[in-house]
Design a protein around this motif. Structure first.
Motif, PDB file in Angstrom:
ATOM      1  N   ASP A 198       8.282  -2.493 -83.081  1.00  0.00           N
ATOM      2  CA  ASP A 198       7.188  -1.863 -83.149  1.00  0.00           C
ATOM      3  C   ASP A 198       6.116  -2.184 -81.966  1.00  0.00           C
ATOM      4  N   GLY A 199       4.858  -1.500 -82.124  1.00  0.00           N
ATOM      5  CA  GLY A 199       4.108  -1.720 -80.980  1.00  0.00           C
ATOM      6  C   GLY A 199       3.491  -3.219 -80.863  1.00  0.00           C
ATOM      7  N   SER A 200       3.544  -3.794 -81.811  1.00  0.00           N
ATOM      8  CA  SER A 200       3.132  -5.405 -81.964  1.00  0.00           C
ATOM      9  C   SER A 200       4.292  -6.263 -81.638  1.00  0.00           C
ATOM     10  N   GLY A 201       5.243  -5.760 -81.370  1.00  0.00           N
ATOM     11  CA  GLY A 201       6.437  -6.745 -81.016  1.00  0.00           C
ATOM     12  C   GLY A 201       7.209  -7.166 -82.115  1.00  0.00           C
ATOM     13  N   VAL A 202       7.215  -6.760 -83.351  1.00  0.00           N
ATOM     14  CA  VAL A 202       7.782  -7.214 -84.702  1.00  0.00           C
ATOM     15  C   VAL A 202       9.156  -6.326 -84.628  1.00  0.00           C
ATOM     16  N   PHE A 203      10.303  -7.457 -84.787  1.00  0.00           N
ATOM     17  CA  PHE A 203      11.518  -6.771 -84.963  1.00  0.00           C
ATOM     18  C   PHE A 203      11.644  -5.967 -86.206  1.00  0.00           C
ATOM     19  N   TYR A 204      12.786  -5.068 -85.998  1.00  0.00           N
ATOM     20  CA  TYR A 204      13.047  -4.087 -87.122  1.00  0.00           C
ATOM     21  C   TYR A 204      13.750  -5.087 -88.177  1.00  0.00           C
ATOM     22  N   PRO A 205      13.113  -4.917 -89.336  1.00  0.00           N
ATOM     23  CA  PRO A 205      13.741  -5.711 -90.620  1.00  0.00           C
ATOM     24  C   PRO A 205      15.021  -5.013 -90.989  1.00  0.00           C
ATOM     25  N   VAL A 206      16.009  -5.463 -90.825  1.00  0.00           N
ATOM     26  CA  VAL A 206      17.286  -4.658 -90.917  1.00  0.00           C
ATOM     27  C   VAL A 206      17.759  -4.913 -92.538  1.00  0.00           C
ATOM     28  N   GLU A 207      17.737  -6.064 -92.881  1.00  0.00           N
ATOM     29  CA  GLU A 207      17.856  -6.289 -94.217  1.00  0.00           C
ATOM     30  C   GLU A 207      16.944  -5.261 -95.400  1.00  0.00           C
ATOM     31  N   ARG A 208      15.682  -5.281 -95.221  1.00  0.00           N
ATOM     32  CA  ARG A 208      14.771  -4.522 -95.948  1.00  0.00           C
ATOM     33  C   ARG A 208      15.408  -3.083 -95.645  1.00  0.00           C
ATOM     34  N   GLY A 209      15.537  -2.716 -94.400  1.00  0.00           N
ATOM     35  CA  GLY A 209      15.879  -1.246 -94.055  1.00  0.00           C
ATOM     36  C   GLY A 209      17.190  -0.827 -94.764  1.00  0.00           C
ATOM     37  N   LEU A 210      18.141  -1.601 -94.862  1.00  0.00           N
ATOM     38  CA  LEU A 210      19.340  -1.132 -95.857  1.00  0.00           C
ATOM     39  C   LEU A 210      19.028  -1.336 -97.232  1.00  0.00           C
ATOM     40  N   ALA A 211      18.062  -2.148 -97.625  1.00  0.00           N
ATOM     41  CA  ALA A 211      17.863  -2.053 -99.066  1.00  0.00           C
ATOM     42  C   ALA A 211      16.953  -0.512 -99.491  1.00  0.00           C
ATOM     43  N   GLU A 212      16.301  -0.239 -98.323  1.00  0.00           N
ATOM     44  CA  GLU A 212      15.829   1.158 -98.739  1.00  0.00           C
ATOM     45  C   GLU A 212      16.765   2.155 -98.551  1.00  0.00           C
ATOM     46  N   LEU A 213      17.822   2.188 -98.174  1.00  0.00           N
ATOM     47  CA  LEU A 213      18.901   3.008 -98.031  1.00  0.00           C
ATOM     48  C   LEU A 213      20.172   2.745 -98.989  1.00  0.00           C
ATOM     49  N   ALA A 214      19.630   2.092 -99.957  1.00  0.00           N
ATOM     50  CA  ALA A 214      20.950   2.007-101.085  1.00  0.00           C
ATOM     51  C   ALA A 214      21.790   3.071-101.633  1.00  0.00           C
ATOM     52  N   GLY A 215      20.779   4.101-101.568  1.00  0.00           N
ATOM     53  CA  GLY A 215      21.374   5.275-102.271  1.00  0.00           C
ATOM     54  C   GLY A 215      21.907   6.207-101.334  1.00  0.00           C
ATOM     55  N   THR A 216      22.003   6.006 -99.970  1.00  0.00           N
ATOM     56  CA  THR A 216      22.357   6.760 -99.023  1.00  0.00           C
ATOM     57  C   THR A 216      24.251   6.648 -98.940  1.00  0.00           C
ATOM     58  N   PRO A 217      24.727   7.802 -99.137  1.00  0.00           N
ATOM     59  CA  PRO A 217      26.117   7.632 -98.763  1.00  0.00           C
ATOM     60  C   PRO A 217      26.671   6.924 -97.585  1.00  0.00           C
ATOM     61  N   ALA A 218      27.800   6.300 -97.768  1.00  0.00           N
ATOM     62  CA  ALA A 218      28.238   5.267 -96.792  1.00  0.00           C
ATOM     63  C   ALA A 218      28.385   6.164 -95.301  1.00  0.00           C
ATOM     64  N   GLY A 219      28.780   7.415 -95.586  1.00  0.00           N
ATOM     65  CA  GLY A 219      28.996   8.214 -94.289  1.00  0.00           C
ATOM     66  C   GLY A 219      27.774   8.639 -93.509  1.00  0.00           C
ATOM     67  N   ALA A 220      26.639   8.544 -94.087  1.00  0.00           N
ATOM     68  CA  ALA A 220      25.358   9.037 -93.530  1.00  0.00           C
ATOM     69  C   ALA A 220      24.518   7.665 -93.312  1.00  0.00           C
ATOM     70  N   LEU A 221      25.099   6.627 -93.650  1.00  0.00           N
ATOM     71  CA  LEU A 221      24.342   5.321 -93.295  1.00  0.00           C
ATOM     72  C   LEU A 221      24.073   4.971 -91.981  1.00  0.00           C
ATOM     73  N   PRO A 222      25.117   4.896 -91.081  1.00  0.00           N
ATOM     74  CA  PRO A 222      24.850   4.526 -89.692  1.00  0.00           C
ATOM     75  C   PRO A 222      23.639   5.250 -89.151  1.00  0.00           C
ATOM     76  N   GLU A 223      23.782   6.765 -89.457  1.00  0.00           N
ATOM     77  CA  GLU A 223      22.741   7.524 -88.587  1.00  0.00           C
ATOM     78  C   GLU A 223      21.292   7.392 -89.266  1.00  0.00           C
ATOM     79  N   ALA A 224      21.255   7.116 -90.674  1.00  0.00           N
ATOM     80  CA  ALA A 224      20.108   6.871 -91.363  1.00  0.00           C
ATOM     81  C   ALA A 224      19.478   5.658 -90.834  1.00  0.00           C
ATOM     82  N   LEU A 225      20.293   4.524 -90.333  1.00  0.00           N
ATOM     83  CA  LEU A 225      19.862   3.148 -90.205  1.00  0.00           C
ATOM     84  C   LEU A 225      19.169   3.382 -88.854  1.00  0.00           C
ATOM     85  N   ASP A 226      20.005   4.002 -88.084  1.00  0.00           N
ATOM     86  CA  ASP A 226      19.535   4.062 -86.596  1.00  0.00           C
ATOM     87  C   ASP A 226      18.036   5.050 -86.507  1.00  0.00           C
TER      88      ASP A 226
END
Length: 374
Positions: A320-348
């Motif tokens: 982000d603008g302050s140099g903090v890296f994207y929190p992948v683990e938290r992002g995946l947890a927020e996408l827990a209800g996303t169908p697996a087929g749509a998960l890669p696009e949603a994470l990106d």
């Protein structure tokens, strides 16, 4: 950037017009207020020079003509003391603007050449990579590959899937560096994987074959004066289904790549710790310094309702603008209800929003699940 991410977008014509008019008015007012013979209007010659590095040739020509007209009118209204000074001023301005237009045309031509080269490299890389999704007797694999948008050269992400007598084998990796040389190294790895996956009964044997392929490729690179490269990779072997509660049994060999993530059906996310591994191409160097041992296999179960997520650093290094890296683990947890087929696009998409749309590297995301999983 343009939608293809290869050619910088020129400023809008309206912005150019407003900027030029504002600069012209400011300089003319400053010259009138000075009450002297200062030729402040000549500073306008810097406007085409600035635009030549950002705008189109047409914009640069239009601004150059405008500046020349303003200088001519100003010279007529407030003439220098001698004819030679008047002529010299006009010749200098016209010569400077002609040079600026030439430089702008050269820049635009160079950008178009780089764009064509990059598009060719992207097309070549896409031909080497297997189209997704892929379904085998053991797993279904959905995924996303997106080339970097803010760089003139394509990166070195790679992946492949092979349904073999030893189960389904999956490779994901990232070649050091960018450009056609990186694609060449990636092709060597993919070629070795497509043979070794069917030949080697043990997953460590597949990894050793990939190591040998990178070493051979590096030897050829040295002979031709090119840079040696290494490749980070994860090699998976999947067998399934393993029962009602297990979607697949997984073996994994780590070659210095990012750890995969396991997204469980209840929304829990965990990083799958794999034994430390040396990147492909560095094993001999590590052995000579006493820092390498035999590659180890990690075995674990993929739940029937779980998704194993493999990715490259285009996701993990989104900042982000302050140099903090994207929190992948938290992002995946927020996408827990996303169908697996749509998960890669949603994470990106989430990683891109986190970084404000800036991309520093290619993005590869693979979502692996049991063949009958939702």
């Amino acid at each position: 950037m343009e939608s293809n991410g290869t050619v910088p977008r020129a400023p809008r014509n309206r912005s150019v017009v407003l900027g030029v008019l504002a600069a012209t008015a400011a300089l003319l007012l400053a010259q009138a207020a000075s009450g002297t013979n200062a030729r402040l209007v000549l500073l306008l010659v810097f406007l085409p020079a600035l635009l030549a590095g950002l705008g189109t040739v047409a914009q640069t020509v239009a601004v150059s003509v405008w500046v020349a007209v303003v200088v001519v009118v100003s010279t007529a209204l407030f003439p220098p003391p001698s004819l030679e000074a008047r002529v010299g001023t006009l010749v200098a301005v016209i010569g400077a603007e002609a040079a600026v237009i030439g430089l702008c045309a050269r820049r635009v031509r160079r950008e178009r050449e780089l764009s064509r080269m990059r598009q060719s490299a992207v097309a070549l890389q896409r031909q080497l990579l297997r189209p997704l999704p892929v379904t085998t007797a053991d797993v279904r694999l959905d995924g996303l590959y997106r080339p970097v948008e803010e760089d003139a050269m394509v990166g070195g992400d790679l992946y492949d899937v092979a349904e073999t007598p030893f189960g389904t084998r999956v490779l994901v990796g990232d070649v050091q560096g960018k450009g056609l040389p990186a694609i060449g190294t990636g092709f060597a790895v993919l070629s070795a994987f497509r043979e070794a996956a069917f030949r080697e009964a043990e997953l460590t044997g597949v990894a050793d074959a990939l190591e040998a392929a990178v070493e051979r490729h590096n030897a050829y690179a040295v002979q031709s004066g090119e840079q040696e490269r290494f490749v980070t990779a994860t090699v998976l072997g999947l067998h399934g289904p393993g029962g009602r509660e297990v979607g697949a049994r997984v073996q994994a060999v780590n070659c210095g790549h990012l750890a995969p993530y396991l997204l469980r059906g209840d929304g829990r996310v965990e990083s799958v710790a794999l034994p430390a591994g040396i990147p492909l191409g560095l094993a001999s160097l590590a052995e000579s310094t006493g820092g390498a041992g035999p590659r180890a296999v990690r075995r674990f179960a993929l739940p029937a309702d779980g998704v194993l997520v493999l990715l490259t650093d285009g996701i993990t290094e989104a900042q982000d603008g302050s140099g903090v890296f994207y929190p992948v683990e938290r992002g995946l947890a927020e996408l827990a209800g996303t169908p697996a087929g749509a998960l890669p696009e949603a994470l990106d998409e989430r990683a891109r929003r986190w970084s404000g749309g800036r991309s520093r590297d290619d993005v590869t995301v693979l979502a692996v699940r049991g063949p009958g999983a939702p």
